[in-house]
Design a protein around this motif. Structure first.
Motif, PDB file in Angstrom:
ATOM      1  N   SER A 132       0.863  -1.191   0.000  1.00 58.08           N
ATOM      2  CA  SER A 132       0.000   0.000   0.000  1.00 58.08           C
ATOM      3  C   SER A 132       0.903   1.247   0.000  1.00 58.08           C
ATOM      4  N   PRO A 133       0.360   2.436  -0.354  1.00 54.99           N
ATOM      5  CA  PRO A 133       1.205   3.647  -0.361  1.00 54.99           C
ATOM      6  C   PRO A 133       1.876   3.888   0.998  1.00 54.99           C
ATOM      7  N   LEU A 134       1.097   3.763   2.091  1.00 58.12           N
ATOM      8  CA  LEU A 134       1.675   3.998   3.421  1.00 58.12           C
ATOM      9  C   LEU A 134       2.697   2.909   3.775  1.00 58.12           C
ATOM     10  N   GLY A 135       2.385   1.674   3.415  1.00 62.83           N
ATOM     11  CA  GLY A 135       3.287   0.557   3.707  1.00 62.83           C
ATOM     12  C   GLY A 135       4.614   0.700   2.971  1.00 62.83           C
ATOM     13  N   PHE A 182      -2.935   7.311  17.987  1.00 63.63           N
ATOM     14  CA  PHE A 182      -3.971   7.084  16.978  1.00 63.63           C
ATOM     15  C   PHE A 182      -4.377   5.599  16.946  1.00 63.63           C
ATOM     16  N   ARG A 183      -3.380   4.711  17.007  1.00 64.90           N
ATOM     17  CA  ARG A 183      -3.668   3.277  16.929  1.00 64.90           C
ATOM     18  C   ARG A 183      -4.386   2.784  18.181  1.00 64.90           C
ATOM     19  N   ARG A 184      -4.062   3.389  19.324  1.00 61.63           N
ATOM     20  CA  ARG A 184      -4.754   3.005  20.563  1.00 61.63           C
ATOM     21  C   ARG A 184      -6.214   3.447  20.525  1.00 61.63           C
ATOM     22  N   ILE A 185      -6.437   4.656  20.024  1.00 61.87           N
ATOM     23  CA  ILE A 185      -7.817   5.159  19.938  1.00 61.87           C
ATOM     24  C   ILE A 185      -8.618   4.276  18.965  1.00 61.87           C
ATOM     25  N   VAL A 232      24.488   0.670  24.948  1.00 58.31           N
ATOM     26  CA  VAL A 232      23.640   1.309  23.940  1.00 58.31           C
ATOM     27  C   VAL A 232      24.471   2.346  23.183  1.00 58.31           C
ATOM     28  N   LYS A 233      24.407   2.289  21.840  1.00 55.34           N
ATOM     29  CA  LYS A 233      25.163   3.258  21.036  1.00 55.34           C
ATOM     30  C   LYS A 233      24.286   4.411  20.581  1.00 55.34           C
ATOM     31  N   GLU A 234      23.133   4.112  19.980  1.00 58.39           N
ATOM     32  CA  GLU A 234      22.257   5.215  19.564  1.00 58.39           C
ATOM     33  C   GLU A 234      20.806   4.777  19.464  1.00 58.39           C
ATOM     34  N   LEU A 235      19.926   5.771  19.627  1.00 62.85           N
ATOM     35  CA  LEU A 235      18.487   5.555  19.427  1.00 62.85           C
ATOM     36  C   LEU A 235      18.018   6.601  18.430  1.00 62.85           C
ATOM     37  N   LYS A 236      17.267   6.163  17.434  1.00 66.60           N
ATOM     38  CA  LYS A 236      16.758   7.103  16.434  1.00 66.60           C
ATOM     39  C   LYS A 236      15.322   6.727  16.095  1.00 66.60           C
ATOM     40  N   THR A 237      14.552   7.681  15.594  1.00 65.65           N
ATOM     41  CA  THR A 237      13.198   7.358  15.162  1.00 65.65           C
ATOM     42  C   THR A 237      12.954   7.871  13.744  1.00 65.65           C
ATOM     43  N   CYS A 238      11.923   7.325  13.106  1.00 63.43           N
ATOM     44  CA  CYS A 238      11.449   7.845  11.820  1.00 63.43           C
ATOM     45  C   CYS A 238       9.936   7.693  11.772  1.00 63.43           C
ATOM     46  N   LEU A 239       9.309   8.174  10.741  1.00 65.18           N
ATOM     47  CA  LEU A 239       7.841   8.213  10.528  1.00 65.18           C
ATOM     48  C   LEU A 239       7.218   9.287  11.406  1.00 65.18           C
ATOM     49  N   PHE A 240       7.321  10.525  10.924  1.00 64.82           N
ATOM     50  CA  PHE A 240       6.819  11.685  11.660  1.00 64.82           C
ATOM     51  C   PHE A 240       5.506  12.224  11.080  1.00 64.82           C
ATOM     52  N   PHE A 241       5.180  11.831   9.840  1.00 65.73           N
ATOM     53  CA  PHE A 241       3.942  12.325   9.220  1.00 65.73           C
ATOM     54  C   PHE A 241       2.761  11.522   9.766  1.00 65.73           C
ATOM     55  N   PHE A 242       1.534  11.962   9.507  1.00 66.38           N
ATOM     56  CA  PHE A 242       0.369  11.267  10.041  1.00 66.38           C
ATOM     57  C   PHE A 242       0.032  10.054   9.155  1.00 66.38           C
ATOM     58  N   ILE A 277      -1.865   8.318   7.066  1.00 63.81           N
ATOM     59  CA  ILE A 277      -3.042   8.275   6.192  1.00 63.81           C
ATOM     60  C   ILE A 277      -2.622   7.549   4.913  1.00 63.81           C
ATOM     61  N   ASN A 278      -3.351   6.462   4.622  1.00 67.49           N
ATOM     62  CA  ASN A 278      -2.931   5.601   3.520  1.00 67.49           C
ATOM     63  C   ASN A 278      -3.452   6.131   2.179  1.00 67.49           C
ATOM     64  N   CYS A 279      -2.899   7.265   1.764  1.00 70.15           N
ATOM     65  CA  CYS A 279      -3.380   7.920   0.537  1.00 70.15           C
ATOM     66  C   CYS A 279      -2.159   8.433  -0.225  1.00 70.15           C
ATOM     67  N   ARG A 280      -2.033   7.989  -1.489  1.00 75.16           N
ATOM     68  CA  ARG A 280      -0.823   8.303  -2.268  1.00 75.16           C
ATOM     69  C   ARG A 280      -0.585   9.806  -2.389  1.00 75.16           C
ATOM     70  N   MET A 281      -1.662  10.561  -2.679  1.00 76.22           N
ATOM     71  CA  MET A 281      -1.491  12.009  -2.905  1.00 76.22           C
ATOM     72  C   MET A 281      -0.980  12.709  -1.649  1.00 76.22           C
ATOM     73  N   TYR A 282      -1.576  12.338  -0.497  1.00 74.11           N
ATOM     74  CA  TYR A 282      -1.134  12.938   0.780  1.00 74.11           C
ATOM     75  C   TYR A 282       0.331  12.579   1.050  1.00 74.11           C
ATOM     76  N   LEU A 283       0.686  11.316   0.778  1.00 75.81           N
ATOM     77  CA  LEU A 283       2.037  10.851   1.133  1.00 75.81           C
ATOM     78  C   LEU A 283       3.122  11.468   0.242  1.00 75.81           C
ATOM     79  N   GLU A 284       2.702  12.008  -0.927  1.00 78.08           N
ATOM     80  CA  GLU A 284       3.688  12.696  -1.764  1.00 78.08           C
ATOM     81  C   GLU A 284       4.244  13.931  -1.054  1.00 78.08           C
ATOM     82  N   PHE A 285       3.477  14.436  -0.068  1.00 83.05           N
ATOM     83  CA  PHE A 285       3.932  15.618   0.677  1.00 83.05           C
ATOM     84  C   PHE A 285       4.501  15.243   2.054  1.00 83.05           C
TER      85      PHE A 285
END
Ligand code: SAM
Length: 232
Positions: free
Chosen positions: A18-21, A152-155, A186-196, A198-206
């Motif tokens: 999927s686009p989000l996946g 969001f996933r808990r709600i 422990v050497k480092e901790l990092k995160t990714c995926l900051f956008f909301f 929403i599984n929509c190709r047009m939104y994810l382009e931004f």
């Protein structure tokens, strides 16, 4: 005790189409492999390998790759995918709390997503430590408790029976503490995926500007939390 559930490997991989996946997969892999520093010929174990997404990527990058998982259904699809690519990857059915490998036999253990499904997190980490060589690398990826995605996933879970009702979201300090208690540096901790999410190709382009902004402004709040650690 593991949070036992039946997995649907086809549905699992379909989400990654999927686009989000697709975008999540790319950003998570970029993060994991930027901190993993895989070298050709390294012996790597992918724990909770599922359908082999990381086990296969490790083999593509030249590692001698083994995947382990407690779900036969997931392992069957992982094996079929590796064979289709002509890659030599060993897949083993086992519980992460009792790995069927001798002490100190891997250069690297990678585990993406699995720790959120195991109540005895530290015991699983100690088992990863046991099978690593001294100086060996551990790379773990988990679902970040501090992320808006987790809220969001808990709600959503209040209204629908989803997989996220049974997972342990883990915060950066909780992950760090578990790693230290299991005997890692422990050497480092990092995160990714900051956008909301929403599984929509047009939104994810931004989505990428949000991703870059989040990395700078709220570096601990991405939905996917990855850590690298070393066995002393
Ligand atoms: C969210 S999936 C992650 C799969 C894969 N690592 C990925 O990133 O696509 C979690 C996997 O952990 C496995 N798992 C959960 N508990 C386990 C345990 N106690 N021992 C081995 N595997 C386990 C599940 O069967 C499942 O395939």
């Amino acid at each position: 005790m593991p949070l036992t559930r039946r997995w649907n490997p086809q549905a699992y991989d379909a989400w990654y189409e999927s686009p989000l996946g697709k975008l999540s997969d790319r950003l998570e892999k970029d993060l994991i492999f930027s901190i993993a520093g895989v070298k050709g010929g390294e012996k790597a174990l992918d724990e909770g390998c599922g359908t082999g997404i990381y086990t296969i990527e490790l083999a593509r990058r030249g590692a001698v790759s083994t995947g382990v998982d407690s779900s036969k259904e997931m392992l069957d699809l992982a094996g079929a995918k590796a064979r289709k690519e002509g890659l030599t990857v060993e897949f083993v059915s086992a519980d992460a709390l009792m790995l069927p490998f001798p002490d100190g036999c891997f250069d690297m253990v990678l585990s993406a997503g699995m720790l959120c499904f195991i109540r005895e997190r530290e015991k699983a980490l100690q088992e990863m430590r046991r099978v690593l060589k001294p100086g060996g690398k551990l790379i773990v990826g988990v679902l970040n408790k501090w992320s808006p995605w987790a809220a969001f996933r808990r709600i959503k879970g209040l209204f629908k029976n989803t997989i996220y009702n049974r997972v342990d979201f883990i915060s950066p300090p909780e992950l760090e503490l578990s790693l230290v208690r299991a005997g890692f540096h422990v050497k480092e901790l990092k995160t990714c995926l900051f956008f909301f999410p929403i599984n929509c190709r047009m939104y994810l382009e931004f989505a990428m500007p949000f991703e870059r902004l989040g990395t700078i402004a709220t570096p601990r709040l991405g939905a996917f939390l990855a850590a690298s650690a070393v066995k002393p």
